[in-house]
Write a protein that holds these residues in place. Structure first.
Motif, short mmCIF file in Angstrom:
data_model
loop_
_atom_site.label_atom_id
_atom_site.label_comp_id
_atom_site.label_asym_id
_atom_site.label_seq_id
_atom_site.Cartn_x
_atom_site.Cartn_y
_atom_site.Cartn_z
N ARG A 118 0.84 -1.22 0.00
CA ARG A 118 0.00 0.00 0.00
C ARG A 118 0.87 1.26 0.00
NH1 ARG A 118 -2.72 -3.09 3.96
NH2 ARG A 118 -2.10 -1.68 5.65
N MET A 119 1.96 1.23 0.75
CA MET A 119 2.83 2.41 0.79
C MET A 119 3.58 2.60 -0.52
SD MET A 119 2.26 3.84 3.65
CE MET A 119 3.60 5.03 3.65
N MET B 87 10.58 2.99 -4.21
CA MET B 87 10.66 2.52 -2.83
C MET B 87 11.24 1.11 -2.81
SD MET B 87 7.53 2.18 -0.09
CE MET B 87 7.58 1.00 1.28
N VAL B 88 12.10 0.84 -1.84
CA VAL B 88 12.59 -0.51 -1.61
C VAL B 88 11.52 -1.29 -0.86
CG1 VAL B 88 14.31 -1.91 -0.40
CG2 VAL B 88 15.01 0.16 -1.64
N VAL C 70 10.73 3.64 9.25
CA VAL C 70 9.33 3.78 9.67
C VAL C 70 8.45 3.28 8.54
CG1 VAL C 70 7.49 5.47 10.06
CG2 VAL C 70 9.64 5.68 11.31
N LEU C 71 7.44 2.51 8.88
CA LEU C 71 6.43 2.13 7.89
C LEU C 71 5.07 2.09 8.59
CD1 LEU C 71 6.46 1.35 4.84
CD2 LEU C 71 6.10 -1.01 5.58
N ALA C 72 4.22 3.00 8.20
CA ALA C 72 2.86 3.09 8.76
C ALA C 72 2.07 4.05 7.88
CB ALA C 72 2.88 3.58 10.20
N GLU C 73 0.77 4.00 8.03
CA GLU C 73 -0.10 4.85 7.22
C GLU C 73 -0.74 5.94 8.07
OE1 GLU C 73 -2.30 2.45 3.86
OE2 GLU C 73 -2.37 1.26 5.72
N ASP C 74 -0.90 7.10 7.47
CA ASP C 74 -1.74 8.17 7.99
C ASP C 74 -1.38 8.51 9.44
OD1 ASP C 74 -3.00 8.07 5.49
OD2 ASP C 74 -4.36 6.50 6.18
#
Length: 370
Positions: free
Chosen positions: A220-221, A228-229, A281-285
């Motif tokens: 999704r990211m 993006m890797v 960091v990996l997260a949404e919104d």
């Protein structure tokens, strides 16, 4: 990318008396000795095997130069694989690292030949491009060898304490930077108070391994960024939990129902130092603010005086660091982003040229892992 290089840009044939060979486990002991002499490290054969041969995305392009008269290794050059995603396209690309020449054997005219051989091997492997992160002193050497400068990368800092350790670290950058420290601390405090509220309704848990939910979150990211890797459990576990550093700490963010919402990786201060790193960091919104706050809190708990992170200039991650209370390093301290396009028309290569759309953190760099 290290400064421990032979920056001769000699053209033509390989200098007489030297040969290039693939780095293999058979001469790993010699390669360890060369690595440790060039970088003043204490890596082992197992460390280099982890780095060059155990990545889930394949083996590195790993080349060595040998002096035939003495039989000694004098130089090395590695390109490490990354699975890069650009829209609907994905491909393995290379990141240069461990570019080194023994301190007693520099200026022999070997480096340019290793560079050309490594890029050629990457092309043969089907990698559409290779990128690197040299500092301002060495970027022009790569330009002379056909690399493109496509962007810049710089360190950002967030002071947690106004103590001698933070002051000393900032003076290494520039005297003016140390004078700005109190004002940067005020900015950081205001941001931290705001960000801590974002943690309401979440639980932060240490991660022994990365959950399967990371795979879908990465997809999704990826759709939100030009380049993006890929993050998946196998890659993240290999990179942050099996390498030599042993300084990375990984935390997952969960809501009250136990649903996974993202992760943060930090690097604790090394022995004798009091600065840590917000690595990945990996997260949404809304959850992104929460995981950044969790990472800063973890470094605060570890008594770090100052937190560093790295971002591509003009990228969304640079904007997030700014809004999280970080301050950027001066222009004279930037690193260049260089690109060698093996396949200029490949969608991943085209996307790699637009660095402001990269999602690129310290977790995508090789520097901190060894």
């Amino acid at each position: 990318m290290s400064d421990s290089q032979d920056f001769s840009a000699a053209q033509g044939e390989m200098p007489l008396g030297f040969s290039i060979e693939a780095g293999t486990p058979g001469e790993r002991g010699e390669q360890v000795a060369l690595f440790n002499a060039c970088f003043t490290k204490d890596v082992t054969e197992a460390d280099l095997s982890w780095r060059y041969e155990q990545s889930p995305y394949g083996e590195s392009v790993n080349l060595l130069a040998r002096e035939e008269a003495t039989g000694e290794l004098v130089s090395g050059y590695a390109c490490n694989p990354r699975l890069a995603v650009a829209g609907d396209a994905e491909a393995t690309v290379g990141q240069t690292g461990d570019v080194m020449t023994h301190p007693s054997r520099r200026k022999l005219g070997v480096f340019s030949h290793l560079d050309r051989a490594a890029v050629s091997r990457a092309k043969e492997a089907g990698w559409p491009c290779v990128f690197g992160l040299p500092n301002w002193r060495s970027a022009h050497i790569f330009e002379a060898l056909g690399w493109e400068v496509v962007g810049t990368l710089r360190e950002w800092s967030l002071p947690l304490r106004l103590d001698s350790n933070a002051l000393s670290r900032r003076k290494r950058v520039a005297r003016l930077a140390s004078l700005r420290l109190p004002f940067e601390r005020l900015k950081a405090c205001a941001a931290q108070r705001r960000m801590e509220r974002a943690l309401d309704g979440y639980e932060v848990r240490p991660l022994a391994g990365f959950p399967e939910e990371v795979r879908d979150l990465s997809r999704r990211m990826e759709a939100r960024h030009g380049f993006m890797v890929r993050r998946d459990p196998e890659y993240l576990t290999w990179r942050f939990q099996r390498g030599k550093s042993r300084l990375h700490r990984c935390f997952g963010l969960y809501n009250t129902a136990g649903d996974f919402h993202g992760y943060v990786v930090v690097q604790l201060p090394r022995e004798g130092e009091l600065h840590g790193f917000l690595v990945d960091v990996l997260a949404e919104d809304h959850a992104r603010t929460a995981v950044i706050a969790a990472g800063i809190a973890a470094l605060d708990y570890a008594d770090a005086s100052i937190v560093h992170s790295t971002a591509v200039d003009g990228s969304a991650w640079a904007q997030e660091l700014n809004s999280s209370g970080f301050s950027p390093a001066a222009n004279r301290n930037v690193m260049q982003i260089i690109l060698h396009p093996n396949d200029p028309d490949h969608p991943v290569t085209k996307a790699a040229r637009q660095t402001s759309r990269w999602h690129f953190t310290d977790g995508d760099r090789d520097d901190e892992t060894m």
